[in-house]
Motif scaffolding. Structure first.
Motif, PDB file in Angstrom:
ATOM      1  N   GLU A  95     -43.572 -36.028 -18.252  1.00 49.84           N
ATOM      2  CA  GLU A  95     -42.772 -37.070 -17.596  1.00 49.84           C
ATOM      3  C   GLU A  95     -43.071 -37.146 -16.101  1.00 49.84           C
ATOM      4  OE1 GLU A  95     -38.628 -37.699 -19.709  1.00 49.84           O
ATOM      5  OE2 GLU A  95     -39.076 -35.551 -19.570  1.00 49.84           O
ATOM      6  N   GLU A  96     -43.225 -36.006 -15.462  1.00 51.80           N
ATOM      7  CA  GLU A  96     -43.526 -35.982 -14.031  1.00 51.80           C
ATOM      8  C   GLU A  96     -44.929 -36.517 -13.766  1.00 51.80           C
ATOM      9  OE1 GLU A  96     -42.882 -31.982 -12.789  1.00 51.80           O
ATOM     10  OE2 GLU A  96     -40.770 -31.984 -13.395  1.00 51.80           O
ATOM     11  N   PHE A  97     -45.865 -36.190 -14.638  1.00 53.35           N
ATOM     12  CA  PHE A  97     -47.236 -36.672 -14.475  1.00 53.35           C
ATOM     13  C   PHE A  97     -47.285 -38.199 -14.537  1.00 53.35           C
ATOM     14  CE2 PHE A  97     -51.088 -38.181 -16.665  1.00 53.35           C
ATOM     15  CZ  PHE A  97     -52.037 -37.846 -15.723  1.00 53.35           C
ATOM     16  N   LEU A  98     -46.520 -38.795 -15.460  1.00 53.74           N
ATOM     17  CA  LEU A  98     -46.529 -40.248 -15.617  1.00 53.74           C
ATOM     18  C   LEU A  98     -46.004 -40.957 -14.370  1.00 53.74           C
ATOM     19  CD1 LEU A  98     -45.303 -40.636 -19.317  1.00 53.74           C
ATOM     20  CD2 LEU A  98     -47.642 -40.756 -18.437  1.00 53.74           C
ATOM     21  N   LEU A  99     -45.086 -40.314 -13.669  1.00 56.88           N
ATOM     22  CA  LEU A  99     -44.528 -40.917 -12.457  1.00 56.88           C
ATOM     23  C   LEU A  99     -45.559 -40.968 -11.330  1.00 56.88           C
ATOM     24  CD1 LEU A  99     -41.000 -39.239 -12.376  1.00 56.88           C
ATOM     25  CD2 LEU A  99     -41.537 -41.603 -13.001  1.00 56.88           C
ATOM     26  N   GLU A 100     -46.491 -40.029 -11.341  1.00 56.56           N
ATOM     27  CA  GLU A 100     -47.449 -39.915 -10.241  1.00 56.56           C
ATOM     28  C   GLU A 100     -48.834 -40.457 -10.572  1.00 56.56           C
ATOM     29  OE1 GLU A 100     -47.477 -35.781  -9.398  1.00 56.56           O
ATOM     30  OE2 GLU A 100     -45.356 -35.691  -8.811  1.00 56.56           O
ATOM     31  N   SER A 101     -49.147 -40.605 -11.844  1.00 54.10           N
ATOM     32  CA  SER A 101     -50.500 -40.993 -12.227  1.00 54.10           C
ATOM     33  C   SER A 101     -50.769 -42.472 -11.969  1.00 54.10           C
ATOM     34  CB  SER A 101     -50.724 -40.696 -13.708  1.00 54.10           C
ATOM     35  OG  SER A 101     -52.001 -41.159 -14.120  1.00 54.10           O
ATOM     36  N   ILE A 103     -53.151 -44.085 -13.390  1.00 52.68           N
ATOM     37  CA  ILE A 103     -53.663 -44.623 -14.656  1.00 52.68           C
ATOM     38  C   ILE A 103     -52.713 -44.236 -15.781  1.00 52.68           C
ATOM     39  CG2 ILE A 103     -55.582 -44.595 -16.298  1.00 52.68           C
ATOM     40  CD1 ILE A 103     -57.412 -43.799 -13.994  1.00 52.68           C
ATOM     41  N   TYR A 104     -52.216 -45.230 -16.517  1.00 55.55           N
ATOM     42  CA  TYR A 104     -51.297 -44.905 -17.602  1.00 55.55           C
ATOM     43  C   TYR A 104     -52.114 -44.470 -18.824  1.00 55.55           C
ATOM     44  CZ  TYR A 104     -46.795 -44.766 -19.882  1.00 55.55           C
ATOM     45  OH  TYR A 104     -45.642 -44.320 -20.488  1.00 55.55           O
ATOM     46  N   PRO A 105     -51.758 -43.335 -19.422  1.00 52.78           N
ATOM     47  CA  PRO A 105     -52.545 -42.802 -20.543  1.00 52.78           C
ATOM     48  C   PRO A 105     -52.523 -43.719 -21.768  1.00 52.78           C
ATOM     49  CG  PRO A 105     -51.020 -41.168 -19.657  1.00 52.78           C
ATOM     50  CD  PRO A 105     -50.633 -42.475 -19.064  1.00 52.78           C
ATOM     51  N   SER A 106     -53.656 -43.776 -22.453  1.00 54.80           N
ATOM     52  CA  SER A 106     -53.735 -44.548 -23.695  1.00 54.80           C
ATOM     53  C   SER A 106     -53.946 -43.645 -24.905  1.00 54.80           C
ATOM     54  CB  SER A 106     -54.892 -45.547 -23.621  1.00 54.80           C
ATOM     55  OG  SER A 106     -56.141 -44.868 -23.610  1.00 54.80           O
ATOM     56  N   THR A 107     -54.314 -42.378 -24.658  1.00 55.29           N
ATOM     57  CA  THR A 107     -54.627 -41.450 -25.746  1.00 55.29           C
ATOM     58  C   THR A 107     -54.069 -40.074 -25.441  1.00 55.29           C
ATOM     59  OG1 THR A 107     -56.707 -42.624 -26.178  1.00 55.29           O
ATOM     60  CG2 THR A 107     -56.494 -40.420 -27.110  1.00 55.29           C
ATOM     61  N   ILE A 108     -53.541 -39.416 -26.480  1.00 56.97           N
ATOM     62  CA  ILE A 108     -53.088 -38.033 -26.308  1.00 56.97           C
ATOM     63  C   ILE A 108     -53.620 -37.197 -27.467  1.00 56.97           C
ATOM     64  CG2 ILE A 108     -50.859 -38.421 -27.490  1.00 56.97           C
ATOM     65  CD1 ILE A 108     -49.702 -36.386 -25.351  1.00 56.97           C
ATOM     66  N   ILE A 109     -54.092 -36.004 -27.141  1.00 58.14           N
ATOM     67  CA  ILE A 109     -54.653 -35.068 -28.123  1.00 58.14           C
ATOM     68  C   ILE A 109     -53.665 -33.926 -28.321  1.00 58.14           C
ATOM     69  CG2 ILE A 109     -56.541 -33.462 -28.598  1.00 58.14           C
ATOM     70  CD1 ILE A 109     -58.291 -35.215 -26.759  1.00 58.14           C
ATOM     71  N   ILE A 110     -53.412 -33.572 -29.596  1.00 56.22           N
ATOM     72  CA  ILE A 110     -52.519 -32.461 -29.926  1.00 56.22           C
ATOM     73  C   ILE A 110     -53.250 -31.537 -30.903  1.00 56.22           C
ATOM     74  CG2 ILE A 110     -50.318 -31.783 -30.957  1.00 56.22           C
ATOM     75  CD1 ILE A 110     -49.162 -34.455 -30.120  1.00 56.22           C
ATOM     76  N   ILE A 111     -53.170 -30.229 -30.677  1.00 53.92           N
ATOM     77  CA  ILE A 111     -53.819 -29.254 -31.555  1.00 53.92           C
ATOM     78  C   ILE A 111     -52.818 -28.773 -32.603  1.00 53.92           C
ATOM     79  CG2 ILE A 111     -55.060 -27.063 -31.663  1.00 53.92           C
ATOM     80  CD1 ILE A 111     -55.841 -27.478 -28.734  1.00 53.92           C
ATOM     81  N   ASP A 112     -53.241 -28.790 -33.871  1.00 57.73           N
ATOM     82  CA  ASP A 112     -52.371 -28.412 -34.987  1.00 57.73           C
ATOM     83  C   ASP A 112     -52.854 -27.118 -35.623  1.00 57.73           C
ATOM     84  OD1 ASP A 112     -50.331 -28.833 -37.035  1.00 57.73           O
ATOM     85  OD2 ASP A 112     -51.999 -29.315 -38.371  1.00 57.73           O
ATOM     86  N   GLY A 113     -51.989 -26.107 -35.612  1.00 54.23           N
ATOM     87  CA  GLY A 113     -52.310 -24.810 -36.194  1.00 54.23           C
ATOM     88  C   GLY A 113     -51.269 -23.808 -35.746  1.00 54.23           C
ATOM     89  N   THR A 114     -51.430 -22.553 -36.120  1.00 54.48           N
ATOM     90  CA  THR A 114     -50.554 -21.530 -35.570  1.00 54.48           C
ATOM     91  C   THR A 114     -50.834 -21.435 -34.071  1.00 54.48           C
ATOM     92  OG1 THR A 114     -52.143 -19.730 -35.886  1.00 54.48           O
ATOM     93  CG2 THR A 114     -50.668 -20.230 -37.734  1.00 54.48           C
ATOM     94  N   ALA A 163     -41.906 -36.224 -29.487  1.00 55.03           N
ATOM     95  CA  ALA A 163     -41.412 -36.185 -28.114  1.00 55.03           C
ATOM     96  C   ALA A 163     -42.388 -36.866 -27.158  1.00 55.03           C
ATOM     97  CB  ALA A 163     -41.161 -34.744 -27.688  1.00 55.03           C
ATOM     98  N   ALA A 164     -43.676 -36.572 -27.315  1.00 53.57           N
ATOM     99  CA  ALA A 164     -44.688 -37.137 -26.418  1.00 53.57           C
ATOM    100  C   ALA A 164     -44.787 -38.650 -26.570  1.00 53.57           C
ATOM    101  CB  ALA A 164     -46.045 -36.486 -26.685  1.00 53.57           C
ATOM    102  N   LEU A 165     -44.806 -39.143 -27.804  1.00 57.99           N
ATOM    103  CA  LEU A 165     -44.911 -40.588 -28.035  1.00 57.99           C
ATOM    104  C   LEU A 165     -43.660 -41.316 -27.538  1.00 57.99           C
ATOM    105  CD1 LEU A 165     -46.535 -40.712 -31.593  1.00 57.99           C
ATOM    106  CD2 LEU A 165     -47.605 -41.338 -29.416  1.00 57.99           C
ATOM    107  N   SER A 166     -42.516 -40.677 -27.704  1.00 58.43           N
ATOM    108  CA  SER A 166     -41.274 -41.275 -27.217  1.00 58.43           C
ATOM    109  C   SER A 166     -41.322 -41.468 -25.702  1.00 58.43           C
ATOM    110  CB  SER A 166     -40.092 -40.381 -27.600  1.00 58.43           C
ATOM    111  OG  SER A 166     -38.878 -40.936 -27.156  1.00 58.43           O
ATOM    112  N   ILE A 167     -41.897 -40.490 -25.015  1.00 57.67           N
ATOM    113  CA  ILE A 167     -42.026 -40.569 -23.557  1.00 57.67           C
ATOM    114  C   ILE A 167     -43.074 -41.606 -23.160  1.00 57.67           C
ATOM    115  CG2 ILE A 167     -42.738 -39.290 -21.492  1.00 57.67           C
ATOM    116  CD1 ILE A 167     -41.590 -36.760 -22.898  1.00 57.67           C
ATOM    117  N   LEU A 168     -44.233 -41.547 -23.800  1.00 53.48           N
ATOM    118  CA  LEU A 168     -45.332 -42.455 -23.452  1.00 53.48           C
ATOM    119  C   LEU A 168     -44.989 -43.915 -23.759  1.00 53.48           C
ATOM    120  CD1 LEU A 168     -48.283 -40.270 -24.758  1.00 53.48           C
ATOM    121  CD2 LEU A 168     -47.923 -40.938 -22.376  1.00 53.48           C
ATOM    122  N   GLU A 169     -44.288 -44.123 -24.871  1.00 55.61           N
ATOM    123  CA  GLU A 169     -43.933 -45.483 -25.275  1.00 55.61           C
ATOM    124  C   GLU A 169     -42.601 -45.936 -24.682  1.00 55.61           C
ATOM    125  OE1 GLU A 169     -45.850 -47.502 -27.318  1.00 55.61           O
ATOM    126  OE2 GLU A 169     -47.417 -45.961 -27.305  1.00 55.61           O
TER     127      GLU A 169
END
Length: 232
Positions: A95-101, A103-114, A163-169
């Motif tokens: 959330e803090e990054f979006l206030l200062e960036s 360029i608004y992000p269009s893509t987010i990568i999430i790693i799935d595993g333990t 959570a991330a998509l809710s913030i980004l969108e």
């Protein structure tokens, strides 16, 4: 979506808990999935994918990625509007990054595993250090109570994406909608013999950890960090 497990209901349909139509989002989501997750029955990524448009949610399975092996992912990682969600000292709060960036992000990568698998993927693939690293600023506990987490603050892949998509969108309805099938999944399993899995952190702090402490110094150190609420 049918979910099966030994000594659990033979078939559980979660379709009534999915949105009637895929959620309308502008963000592209890339899930980097450890191969071991494919064999897990009670995993959250299929639920996530079922709620989102196919062209906005891509799952890439593997441990090692490079420009030669995956040119598409390499291109995505090099774009200035791509983020990777992975906690750490160098990660900015989303959330803090979006206030200062600028360029608004269009893509987010999430790693799935333990957590150990995700750590291995993140640090052994230089591609994943190219995007801006971000983390979620949250104190909520995971609702994925049928799978053990390292600490009380660790979230499942679906919960992180929600959570991330809710913030980004800028739309809280997205998080509510994505969590609904997860809540139903856990409810069904608990009604048919599953037990609530407390985090390793909770078990260690309260003297309830059922296994002997490891002799390996590295593993023992990780246990000590958990007991002292230190991020690992």
């Amino acid at each position: 979506i049918a979910v099966t497990a030994l000594y659990r209901p033979q078939k559980v349909c979660l379709c009534p808990f999915l949105p009637l139509h895929p959620l309308h989002i502008s963000t592209h989501l890339y899930i980097i999935q450890h191969p071991a997750e494919e064999s897990k029955v009670l995993r959250t990524v299929p639920l996530l994918a079922a709620c989102l448009p196919q062209d906005k949610c891509k799952v890439k399975i593997g441990r090692r990625f490079s420009e030669e092996r995956d040119p598409e992912l390499s291109t995505i990682c090099r774009k200035s509007d791509t983020l990777i969600l992975y906690p750490g000292a160098e990660a900015a709060n989303l959330e803090e990054f979006l206030l200062e960036s600028p360029i608004y992000p269009s893509t987010i990568i999430i790693i799935d595993g333990t957590w150990s698998q995700a750590k291995d993927i993140f640090y052994k693939n230089s591609l994943f250090r190219l995007p801006k690293q971000v983390q979620l600023k949250t104190s909520i506990s995971s609702q994925y109570v049928i799978r053990t987490q390292p600490t009380n603050r660790c979230l499942s892949t679906l919960e992180c994406a929600a959570a991330a998509l809710s913030i980004l969108e800028k739309n809280n309805y997205i998080q509510e909608t994505l969590l609904r099938p997860l809540q139903a999944l856990c409810s069904f399993q608990l009604q048919h013999g599953a037990q609530i899995r407390l985090s390793k952190e909770h078990l260690l702090k309260n003297g309830l950890y059922p296994k002997p402490m490891p002799k390996n110094k590295r593993k023992l150190r990780k246990m000590e960090l958990l007991m002292n609420s230190v991020k690992i």
